[in-house]
Design an enzyme around this catalytic site. Structure first.
Site, PDB file in Angstrom:
ATOM      1  N   HIS A  64     -32.933   2.171  18.816  1.00 39.80           N
ATOM      2  CA  HIS A  64     -32.717   1.102  19.797  1.00 39.80           C
ATOM      3  C   HIS A  64     -31.479   0.330  19.352  1.00 39.80           C
ATOM      4  O   HIS A  64     -31.477  -0.260  18.274  1.00 39.80           O
ATOM      5  CB  HIS A  64     -33.932   0.173  19.858  1.00 39.80           C
ATOM      6  CG  HIS A  64     -35.189   0.880  20.272  1.00 39.80           C
ATOM      7  ND1 HIS A  64     -35.558   1.017  21.592  1.00 39.80           N
ATOM      8  CD2 HIS A  64     -36.134   1.534  19.548  1.00 39.80           C
ATOM      9  CE1 HIS A  64     -36.693   1.710  21.653  1.00 39.80           C
ATOM     10  NE2 HIS A  64     -37.066   2.041  20.430  1.00 39.80           N
ATOM     11  N   ARG A  66     -29.928  -1.990  21.367  1.00 41.17           N
ATOM     12  CA  ARG A  66     -30.032  -3.343  21.971  1.00 41.17           C
ATOM     13  C   ARG A  66     -28.869  -3.747  22.859  1.00 41.17           C
ATOM     14  O   ARG A  66     -28.848  -4.879  23.337  1.00 41.17           O
ATOM     15  CB  ARG A  66     -30.229  -4.412  20.883  1.00 41.17           C
ATOM     16  CG  ARG A  66     -31.399  -4.184  19.943  1.00 41.17           C
ATOM     17  CD  ARG A  66     -32.712  -4.037  20.683  1.00 41.17           C
ATOM     18  NE  ARG A  66     -33.864  -4.052  19.771  1.00 41.17           N
ATOM     19  CZ  ARG A  66     -35.025  -3.481  20.049  1.00 41.17           C
ATOM     20  NH1 ARG A  66     -35.187  -2.822  21.195  1.00 41.17           N
ATOM     21  NH2 ARG A  66     -36.026  -3.536  19.195  1.00 41.17           N
ATOM     22  N   ASN A  96     -34.307   1.112  26.841  1.00 44.80           N
ATOM     23  CA  ASN A  96     -34.958  -0.186  27.107  1.00 44.80           C
ATOM     24  C   ASN A  96     -34.035  -1.354  26.767  1.00 44.80           C
ATOM     25  O   ASN A  96     -34.354  -2.232  25.979  1.00 44.80           O
ATOM     26  CB  ASN A  96     -36.296  -0.315  26.375  1.00 44.80           C
ATOM     27  CG  ASN A  96     -36.168  -0.217  24.872  1.00 44.80           C
ATOM     28  OD1 ASN A  96     -35.223   0.374  24.358  1.00 44.80           O
ATOM     29  ND2 ASN A  96     -37.108  -0.801  24.152  1.00 44.80           N
ATOM     30  N   ASP A 154     -39.343   4.599  26.995  1.00 45.87           N
ATOM     31  CA  ASP A 154     -39.771   4.114  25.682  1.00 45.87           C
ATOM     32  C   ASP A 154     -39.804   2.587  25.588  1.00 45.87           C
ATOM     33  O   ASP A 154     -38.937   1.897  26.100  1.00 45.87           O
ATOM     34  CB  ASP A 154     -38.879   4.672  24.577  1.00 45.87           C
ATOM     35  CG  ASP A 154     -39.385   4.270  23.202  1.00 45.87           C
ATOM     36  OD1 ASP A 154     -40.603   4.316  22.997  1.00 45.87           O
ATOM     37  OD2 ASP A 154     -38.573   3.889  22.350  1.00 45.87           O
ATOM     38  N   HIS A 181     -43.552   7.694  25.346  1.00 43.71           N
ATOM     39  CA  HIS A 181     -44.139   6.660  24.483  1.00 43.71           C
ATOM     40  C   HIS A 181     -45.607   6.605  24.884  1.00 43.71           C
ATOM     41  O   HIS A 181     -45.945   6.094  25.957  1.00 43.71           O
ATOM     42  CB  HIS A 181     -43.420   5.332  24.758  1.00 43.71           C
ATOM     43  CG  HIS A 181     -44.078   4.120  24.179  1.00 43.71           C
ATOM     44  ND1 HIS A 181     -43.504   3.381  23.167  1.00 43.71           N
ATOM     45  CD2 HIS A 181     -45.250   3.517  24.464  1.00 43.71           C
ATOM     46  CE1 HIS A 181     -44.312   2.369  22.862  1.00 43.71           C
ATOM     47  NE2 HIS A 181     -45.374   2.427  23.641  1.00 43.71           N
ATOM     48  N   HIS A 234     -42.769   8.939  18.210  1.00 48.12           N
ATOM     49  CA  HIS A 234     -43.479   8.180  17.163  1.00 48.12           C
ATOM     50  C   HIS A 234     -44.999   8.367  17.145  1.00 48.12           C
ATOM     51  O   HIS A 234     -45.750   7.474  17.477  1.00 48.12           O
ATOM     52  CB  HIS A 234     -43.131   6.691  17.223  1.00 48.12           C
ATOM     53  CG  HIS A 234     -43.151   6.047  18.593  1.00 48.12           C
ATOM     54  ND1 HIS A 234     -44.183   6.198  19.483  1.00 48.12           N
ATOM     55  CD2 HIS A 234     -42.258   5.235  19.195  1.00 48.12           C
ATOM     56  CE1 HIS A 234     -43.919   5.513  20.576  1.00 48.12           C
ATOM     57  NE2 HIS A 234     -42.753   4.921  20.419  1.00 48.12           N
ATOM     58  N   ASP A 325     -37.089   5.352  15.009  1.00 43.84           N
ATOM     59  CA  ASP A 325     -37.492   4.265  15.906  1.00 43.84           C
ATOM     60  C   ASP A 325     -36.883   2.945  15.423  1.00 43.84           C
ATOM     61  O   ASP A 325     -37.550   1.900  15.444  1.00 43.84           O
ATOM     62  CB  ASP A 325     -39.019   4.169  16.017  1.00 43.84           C
ATOM     63  CG  ASP A 325     -39.459   3.299  17.197  1.00 43.84           C
ATOM     64  OD1 ASP A 325     -38.584   2.853  17.974  1.00 43.84           O
ATOM     65  OD2 ASP A 325     -40.674   3.052  17.331  1.00 43.84           O
ATOM     66  N   HIS A 329     -34.821  -6.613  15.391  1.00 45.38           N
ATOM     67  CA  HIS A 329     -35.194  -7.897  15.996  1.00 45.38           C
ATOM     68  C   HIS A 329     -34.638  -9.008  15.112  1.00 45.38           C
ATOM     69  O   HIS A 329     -34.600  -8.860  13.885  1.00 45.38           O
ATOM     70  CB  HIS A 329     -36.717  -8.040  16.094  1.00 45.38           C
ATOM     71  CG  HIS A 329     -37.361  -7.102  17.064  1.00 45.38           C
ATOM     72  ND1 HIS A 329     -37.198  -7.233  18.431  1.00 45.38           N
ATOM     73  CD2 HIS A 329     -38.151  -6.025  16.874  1.00 45.38           C
ATOM     74  CE1 HIS A 329     -37.878  -6.264  19.040  1.00 45.38           C
ATOM     75  NE2 HIS A 329     -38.460  -5.502  18.128  1.00 45.38           N
ATOM     76  N   GLY A 344     -41.917  -3.640  15.945  1.00 44.61           N
ATOM     77  CA  GLY A 344     -40.825  -2.764  15.512  1.00 44.61           C
ATOM     78  C   GLY A 344     -40.120  -3.202  14.249  1.00 44.61           C
ATOM     79  O   GLY A 344     -40.108  -4.383  13.883  1.00 44.61           O
TER      80      GLY A 344
END
Ligand SMILES: [Zn+2]
Length: 457
Positions: A64, A66, A96, A154, A181, A234, A325, A329, A344
């Site tokens: 990810h 972002r 996402n 996902d 997912h 995952h 994965d 954050h 996550g």
């Protein structure tokens, strides 16, 4: 364009069954020669790989980044910097984002941003449904033509069986995989950790294994008459391994993926919190439960028996793909109350050492197989094999990772080079690290302080 010669390493290319001591010459962005005692003279740079493994650049099929939408947590530039630090030359990013990657213009945006600031190759996965809302099918064909290397919602499950069936039918002709997912939402409402005795003790709503397993069972059944490549992201439940093993034996086009944390950590970590000696203000007050948000993931950390089943799945070839994965954050987000904090952890910088700890140290698999699971297998999953990625081939792209399998290091804050530091692995000692990462012939990383460098002199 510069040329590089990697000398004295053990060259491992699982796709061609090569495993021998050799030199690798790189020029004009391609693998120019693989052989013994190659002349050093024309090379601008020589990397001494004595005691090291020289392999195709590592590929992470699940990250990810972002961008766009949450650039305070990660960007394509910072995430690919983390990737290169961990030995990855290619990352596959999930859709996402905000807005979601759900049409060809968004796919092109990711490629453009990667061209501008990326340190390694980036390929986007397109959303299955418009806006990842789970209602209407996204522009599958247009995204495939624009270069999407798979399809997934996902972060969320494709919950509707009818939509899943349509998606499998539309994705199949693209040759790409539907990456699911697996989370049955009505079984996980309000849940923030594995359903077990720790959740009960902490007063948290539990997330049962069956929430993952029923989706896999359903999708495999739906796909039986369609035959679309179907990939389970995952995997966390031991029961999921049995389902995938059975489907693969029947010849179903099913692949499974596992992340480092699900091979090394269990649900009690949420209660225990960070270990002593690790700098953290997240320890539980006066010996009480920590409610450690760094151990909060989706799917959740489970129990020792699940780890054993996942390891067996890797050993017997049921699970063929490793992904991190990588889910950055901000510290602010992860400092929320446990139930409000996002799911996550990051993974790119630490994955290789952690996989070695989970899989090599206990003898589950050996280095050539680990490299296979991190190169040609994810390349096949994402259709990148056709671009020459995931292997070392004369004239093919010079994406090369040099790994020192004996380099012992302790994961510290300075080793995290992406924008976010949400990991429960700070303070862990691991063995095995990338000491050079070469992307399209460009040396993006070279660590000179490696254990092997001591042996080289
Ligand atoms: Zn996911």
């Amino acid at each position: 364009m510069s040329s590089t010669l990697i000398v004295n390493g053990r060259v491992i290319d699982p796709a061609s069954a090569r495993d021998e001591r050799a030199d690798v010459a790189i020029a004009a962005g391609v693998v120019a020669a693989i052989g013994h005692d190659l002349p050093r003279s024309p090379a601008d740079r020589v990397i001494d790989a004595h005691g090291c493994l020289v392999c195709p650049g590592l590929i992470d099929p699940h990250v990810h980044l972002r961008e766009p939408g949450r650039e305070e947590a990660e960007t394509i530039a910072s995430g690919t910097q983390a990737a290169v630090s961990g030995g990855f030359t290619t990352v596959v990013c999930m859709p996402n984002t905000t807005p979601a990657i759900d049409d060809d213009a968004m796919v092109e945006f990711i490629f453009k941003q990667a061209d501008l600031g990326g340190r390694c190759r980036v390929f986007p996965v397109g959303a299955v449904s418009k806006g990842r809302q789970g209602e209407e099918l996204a522009e599958i064909g247009l995204m495939a033509r624009a270069g999407a290397v798979g399809f997934s919602d996902d972060g969320d499950c494709v919950a509707s069986a009818a939509l899943m069936q349509r998606a499998l039918n539309y994705i199949r002709p693209t040759g790409r995989a539907l990456m699911q997912h697996c989370q049955e939402v009505t079984l996980t409402r309000g849940a923030s950790m594995h359903a077990g005795e720790v959740a009960t003790k902490l007063g948290l709503i539990g997330w049962p294994r069956v929430a993952e397993e029923v989706v896999i069972e359903r999708d495999i059944r739906l796909n039986r008459s369609i035959g679309c490549p179907y990939h389970i992201q995952h995997m966390s439940s031991g029961g999921s391994v049995d389902i995938v093993r059975r489907a693969r034996r029947e010849g179903q086009p099913v692949t499974g993926e596992v992340a480092p944390h699900h091979l090394l950590l269990t649900h009690d970590l949420i209660e225990r919190g960070p270990g002593e000696g690790v700098e953290s203000d997240e320890r539980g007050a006066e010996g009480g439960p920590a409610y450690w948000t760094a151990a909060k993931m989706n799917p959740p950390l489970r129990e020792r028996a699940d780890i054993e089943a996942l390891l067996t799945g890797v050993a017997d070839g049921t699970i063929t793909v490793l992904g991190t994965d990588h889910a950055p954050h901000t510290a602010e987000a992860k400092s929320l109350e446990f139930e409000q904090a996002p799911f996550g952890i990051i993974g790119l910088e630490t994955a290789l050492g952690l996989y070695a700890k989970a899989l090599i140290d206990p003898g589950v698999i050996d280095w050539p197989r680990l490299i296979e699971l991190m190169t040609i297998e994810p390349a096949r999953l994402c259709g990148l094999e056709a671009r020459g990625l995931g292997r070392l081939k004369l004239g093919g792209p010079a994406d090369v990772t040099v790994i020192d399998p004996d380099l012992t290091w302790t994961i510290g804050p300075a080793d995290i080079v992406g924008k976010s530091r949400n990991t429960p692995f700070l303070g862990w000692e691991v063995k095995g690290r990338a000491i050079a990462t070469i992307v399209s012939g460009v040396v993006r990383l070279e660590r000179r302080e490696s254990a092997a460098s001591g042996r080289r002199t």
